[in-house]
Motif scaffolding. Structure first.
Motif, PDB file in Angstrom:
ATOM      1  N   ASP A  14       0.859  -1.166   0.000  1.00  0.00           N
ATOM      2  CA  ASP A  14       0.000   0.000   0.000  1.00  0.00           C
ATOM      3  C   ASP A  14       0.902   1.223   0.000  1.00  0.00           C
ATOM      4  O   ASP A  14       1.669   1.409   0.932  1.00  0.00           O
ATOM      5  CB  ASP A  14      -0.896  -0.006   1.237  1.00  0.00           C
ATOM      6  CG  ASP A  14      -1.771   1.227   1.330  1.00  0.00           C
ATOM      7  OD1 ASP A  14      -2.037   1.863   0.295  1.00  0.00           O
ATOM      8  OD2 ASP A  14      -2.192   1.556   2.451  1.00  0.00           O
ATOM      9  N   VAL A  94      -7.407  -0.817   0.667  1.00  0.00           N
ATOM     10  CA  VAL A  94      -7.044  -1.416  -0.609  1.00  0.00           C
ATOM     11  C   VAL A  94      -5.528  -1.401  -0.782  1.00  0.00           C
ATOM     12  O   VAL A  94      -4.866  -0.423  -0.467  1.00  0.00           O
ATOM     13  CB  VAL A  94      -7.711  -0.620  -1.759  1.00  0.00           C
ATOM     14  CG1 VAL A  94      -7.307  -1.181  -3.106  1.00  0.00           C
ATOM     15  CG2 VAL A  94      -9.221  -0.639  -1.597  1.00  0.00           C
ATOM     16  N   ASP A 117     -11.300  -7.792  -3.685  1.00  0.00           N
ATOM     17  CA  ASP A 117     -12.528  -7.042  -3.949  1.00  0.00           C
ATOM     18  C   ASP A 117     -12.288  -5.977  -4.983  1.00  0.00           C
ATOM     19  O   ASP A 117     -11.275  -5.386  -5.075  1.00  0.00           O
ATOM     20  CB  ASP A 117     -13.042  -6.395  -2.665  1.00  0.00           C
ATOM     21  CG  ASP A 117     -13.528  -7.434  -1.677  1.00  0.00           C
ATOM     22  OD1 ASP A 117     -13.783  -8.572  -2.095  1.00  0.00           O
ATOM     23  OD2 ASP A 117     -13.631  -7.100  -0.496  1.00  0.00           O
TER      24      ASP A 117
END
Length: 117
Positions: A14, A94, A117
């Motif tokens: 990330d 995310v 997702d």
């Protein structure tokens, strides 16, 4: 993947600098095992480890499955056998990408599949 000796590190990251996320370290051979880390701006923290040696297999494949649930539960399987189980919510949201680092080993990757997702 196939590999002997050395160390293979991989996991989701990330951030633009790829310095935050989770890392799974795999080191076949003597003094080896698996280790799961969380990397943040404050440094790297060990979450779980499997300290028994993972036999190096010259020319034979390993299958590593790493499952992370929304609740932070993570399970790592090697050739279908559970070796690590941990829970961590230190990284949320995310992930931007996937990091793969080879440190002194000879590894061949046949397939990487990422579901999300």
């Amino acid at each position: 993947f196939r590999g002997t000796r050395g160390r293979l590190v991989f996991g989701p990251y990330d951030g633009r600098r790829r310095d935050r996320g989770y890392r799974l370290e795999f080191s076949p051979g003597e003094g080896s095992g698996l280790a799961l880390y969380r990397a943040t701006r404050r440094g790297t923290q060990l979450i779980a480890s499997y300290k028994k040696p993972v036999k190096a297999r010259e020319g034979r494949a390993y299958v590593i499955e790493w499952i992370r649930e929304r609740n932070g539960e993570m399970i790592v399987l090697l050739d279908g056998r559970e070796l690590l189980r941990a829970s961590d919510l230190g990284q949320r949201g995310v992930f931007n990408g996937f990091l793969l680092e080879n440190s002194g080993g000879h590894f061949g990757l046949r397939e990487i599949t990422i579901h999300g997702d």
